[in-house]
Motif scaffolding. Sequence first.
Motif, PDB file in Angstrom:
ATOM      1  N   GLU A   1       0.815  -1.210   0.000  1.00  0.00           N
ATOM      2  CA  GLU A   1       0.000   0.000   0.000  1.00  0.00           C
ATOM      3  C   GLU A   1       0.853   1.267   0.000  1.00  0.00           C
ATOM      4  O   GLU A   1       0.427   2.318  -0.477  1.00  0.00           O
ATOM      5  N   ARG A   2       2.078   1.187   0.503  1.00  0.00           N
ATOM      6  CA  ARG A   2       2.947   2.368   0.538  1.00  0.00           C
ATOM      7  C   ARG A   2       3.337   2.826  -0.862  1.00  0.00           C
ATOM      8  O   ARG A   2       3.754   3.956  -1.056  1.00  0.00           O
ATOM      9  N   TYR A   3       3.220   1.938  -1.855  1.00  0.00           N
ATOM     10  CA  TYR A   3       3.554   2.306  -3.228  1.00  0.00           C
ATOM     11  C   TYR A   3       2.355   2.868  -3.988  1.00  0.00           C
ATOM     12  O   TYR A   3       2.478   3.202  -5.163  1.00  0.00           O
ATOM     13  N   ARG A   4       1.220   2.986  -3.330  1.00  0.00           N
ATOM     14  CA  ARG A   4       0.008   3.451  -3.999  1.00  0.00           C
ATOM     15  C   ARG A   4       0.137   4.917  -4.361  1.00  0.00           C
ATOM     16  O   ARG A   4       0.388   5.775  -3.523  1.00  0.00           O
ATOM     17  N   GLY A   5      -0.030   5.246  -5.658  1.00  0.00           N
ATOM     18  CA  GLY A   5       0.056   6.623  -6.116  1.00  0.00           C
ATOM     19  C   GLY A   5      -1.269   7.357  -5.972  1.00  0.00           C
ATOM     20  O   GLY A   5      -2.334   6.756  -5.992  1.00  0.00           O
ATOM     21  N   THR A   6      -1.197   8.669  -5.839  1.00  0.00           N
ATOM     22  CA  THR A   6      -2.390   9.514  -5.775  1.00  0.00           C
ATOM     23  C   THR A   6      -2.215  10.687  -6.735  1.00  0.00           C
ATOM     24  O   THR A   6      -1.086  11.048  -7.096  1.00  0.00           O
ATOM     25  N   PHE A   7      -3.333  11.287  -7.132  1.00  0.00           N
ATOM     26  CA  PHE A   7      -3.309  12.433  -8.044  1.00  0.00           C
ATOM     27  C   PHE A   7      -3.732  13.698  -7.302  1.00  0.00           C
ATOM     28  O   PHE A   7      -4.654  13.665  -6.473  1.00  0.00           O
ATOM     29  N   ASN A   8      -3.056  14.808  -7.637  1.00  0.00           N
ATOM     30  CA  ASN A   8      -3.438  16.085  -7.043  1.00  0.00           C
ATOM     31  C   ASN A   8      -4.539  16.730  -7.878  1.00  0.00           C
ATOM     32  O   ASN A   8      -5.025  16.154  -8.858  1.00  0.00           O
ATOM     33  N   ALA A   9      -4.923  17.952  -7.480  1.00  0.00           N
ATOM     34  CA  ALA A   9      -6.031  18.629  -8.151  1.00  0.00           C
ATOM     35  C   ALA A   9      -5.722  18.935  -9.606  1.00  0.00           C
ATOM     36  O   ALA A   9      -6.643  19.123 -10.419  1.00  0.00           O
ATOM     37  N   SER A  10      -4.441  18.982  -9.966  1.00  0.00           N
ATOM     38  CA  SER A  10      -4.051  19.256 -11.350  1.00  0.00           C
ATOM     39  C   SER A  10      -3.957  17.986 -12.191  1.00  0.00           C
ATOM     40  O   SER A  10      -3.562  18.036 -13.353  1.00  0.00           O
ATOM     41  N   GLY A  11      -4.287  16.849 -11.590  1.00  0.00           N
ATOM     42  CA  GLY A  11      -4.247  15.593 -12.336  1.00  0.00           C
ATOM     43  C   GLY A  11      -2.852  15.030 -12.488  1.00  0.00           C
ATOM     44  O   GLY A  11      -2.573  14.318 -13.459  1.00  0.00           O
ATOM     45  N   GLU A  12      -1.961  15.283 -11.530  1.00  0.00           N
ATOM     46  CA  GLU A  12      -0.586  14.794 -11.605  1.00  0.00           C
ATOM     47  C   GLU A  12      -0.260  13.929 -10.398  1.00  0.00           C
ATOM     48  O   GLU A  12      -0.608  14.256  -9.265  1.00  0.00           O
ATOM     49  N   SER A  13       0.396  12.812 -10.671  1.00  0.00           N
ATOM     50  CA  SER A  13       0.874  11.921  -9.621  1.00  0.00           C
ATOM     51  C   SER A  13       2.394  11.841  -9.709  1.00  0.00           C
ATOM     52  O   SER A  13       2.956  11.690 -10.800  1.00  0.00           O
ATOM     53  N   GLU A  14       3.065  11.949  -8.572  1.00  0.00           N
ATOM     54  CA  GLU A  14       4.517  11.913  -8.541  1.00  0.00           C
ATOM     55  C   GLU A  14       4.998  10.713  -7.732  1.00  0.00           C
ATOM     56  O   GLU A  14       4.380  10.330  -6.742  1.00  0.00           O
ATOM     57  N   PHE A  15       6.095  10.102  -8.199  1.00  0.00           N
ATOM     58  CA  PHE A  15       6.808   9.147  -7.362  1.00  0.00           C
ATOM     59  C   PHE A  15       8.289   9.438  -7.463  1.00  0.00           C
ATOM     60  O   PHE A  15       8.753  10.093  -8.397  1.00  0.00           O
ATOM     61  N   PHE A  16       9.059   8.976  -6.475  1.00  0.00           N
ATOM     62  CA  PHE A  16      10.369   9.540  -6.229  1.00  0.00           C
ATOM     63  C   PHE A  16      11.448   8.465  -6.095  1.00  0.00           C
ATOM     64  O   PHE A  16      11.167   7.297  -5.826  1.00  0.00           O
ATOM     65  N   GLY A  17      12.677   8.905  -6.277  1.00  0.00           N
ATOM     66  CA  GLY A  17      13.815   8.029  -6.069  1.00  0.00           C
ATOM     67  C   GLY A  17      15.088   8.833  -5.913  1.00  0.00           C
ATOM     68  O   GLY A  17      15.141  10.024  -6.262  1.00  0.00           O
ATOM     69  N   GLU A  18      16.102   8.197  -5.370  1.00  0.00           N
ATOM     70  CA  GLU A  18      17.439   8.781  -5.288  1.00  0.00           C
ATOM     71  C   GLU A  18      18.430   7.802  -5.875  1.00  0.00           C
ATOM     72  O   GLU A  18      18.408   6.612  -5.546  1.00  0.00           O
ATOM     73  N   CYS A  19      19.292   8.292  -6.755  1.00  0.00           N
ATOM     74  CA  CYS A  19      20.318   7.458  -7.372  1.00  0.00           C
ATOM     75  C   CYS A  19      21.689   7.875  -6.862  1.00  0.00           C
ATOM     76  O   CYS A  19      21.947   9.057  -6.605  1.00  0.00           O
ATOM     77  N   GLN A  20      22.551   6.916  -6.729  1.00  0.00           N
ATOM     78  CA  GLN A  20      23.915   7.165  -6.263  1.00  0.00           C
ATOM     79  C   GLN A  20      24.901   6.444  -7.167  1.00  0.00           C
ATOM     80  O   GLN A  20      24.682   5.293  -7.553  1.00  0.00           O
ATOM     81  N   TRP A  21      25.981   7.137  -7.516  1.00  0.00           N
ATOM     82  CA  TRP A  21      27.065   6.494  -8.252  1.00  0.00           C
ATOM     83  C   TRP A  21      27.924   5.693  -7.286  1.00  0.00           C
ATOM     84  O   TRP A  21      28.296   6.169  -6.217  1.00  0.00           O
ATOM     85  N   ARG A  22      28.257   4.464  -7.686  1.00  0.00           N
ATOM     86  CA  ARG A  22      29.184   3.621  -6.940  1.00  0.00           C
ATOM     87  C   ARG A  22      30.359   3.297  -7.859  1.00  0.00           C
ATOM     88  O   ARG A  22      30.171   2.752  -8.938  1.00  0.00           O
ATOM     89  N   PHE A  23      31.535   3.672  -7.430  1.00  0.00           N
ATOM     90  CA  PHE A  23      32.709   3.609  -8.303  1.00  0.00           C
ATOM     91  C   PHE A  23      33.598   2.413  -7.969  1.00  0.00           C
ATOM     92  O   PHE A  23      33.640   1.917  -6.844  1.00  0.00           O
ATOM     93  N   ARG A  24      34.310   1.969  -8.991  1.00  0.00           N
ATOM     94  CA  ARG A  24      35.313   0.913  -8.837  1.00  0.00           C
ATOM     95  C   ARG A  24      36.346   1.112  -9.935  1.00  0.00           C
ATOM     96  O   ARG A  24      36.226   2.025 -10.764  1.00  0.00           O
TER      97      ARG A  24
END
Length: 264
Positions: free
Chosen positions: A127-150
């Motif tokens: 249920e935590r992944y359930r998206g919702t829409f705002n009054a403008s009809g937009e739904s956002e989901f998020f992430g953070e990416c990290q570079w891992r070097f070798r």
Amino acid sequence: MKDMIQHMVVGCSLAVIAGCSAIEKTESFTLTADLPPNFAYVATVYYKPAVGETCTVPAKENKADVFNREWRTEYQPNSQIKLYQTVNGCLLALSSIGLDINATYGKDRGDFGGDFGAILVGQRPNERYRGTFNASGESEFFGECQWRFRTAGGLRRIVKLLDCRNTDAQGIPFGPKPLVTLSLEELAEKTVRLKIKLAEEEEPAWGDRWVKVPGGWKRCMGKGFEDPRGYCDGDYTNFSTFHMPDGRSCTIYPGCTENPEVKP
């Protein structure tokens, strides 16, 4: 988690139901993304027979649209995703979207890293992944990416891996990969936006090859440049040079050369 998402994305596209339909539906929604510089996404869209259909669509003919396939040269942030497709007279409904998140860090063809995410339609793995829409009809989901070097090769050239995690709107991680689930009925003429941030600091791809020092990281020598593994193995004073993607020979990452003003 990757196996679960891929199973849902691919498995939901397989159809083995008999019959056909001549119904045409034209609804769509906009998929877009706010990404860091030098990032792009590739969206692969999967469908399955719509509810109530009794048609047959063999797995090999399953309809999948791909957006930004040539992401290095033709990337577009906005993709218009159809909610329905008709294949051989069979009405298919959107089931899932697989997202490849790609980023470049150098000029060579191989200087890129990638990770993945997904949009699931009509499914609720959590249920935590359930998206919702705002009054403008937009739904956002998020992430953070990290570079891992070798390092790789005899010159110990820097290569990078991209690691992306799901976060909430405040940037707090709560799941392995960027993921949202939405219902088919609410998607028509809406906008779904993926928002990715890049972590400020990079980290080694795996441990005991680099040592954290003031100003960055130093590469352990190991048994020598011919040692492909190059583990520190308790020796945290003997370091090697390495090469940046642009060809520079360096002693500390990411700054390349030590700053004499930075004291241990």
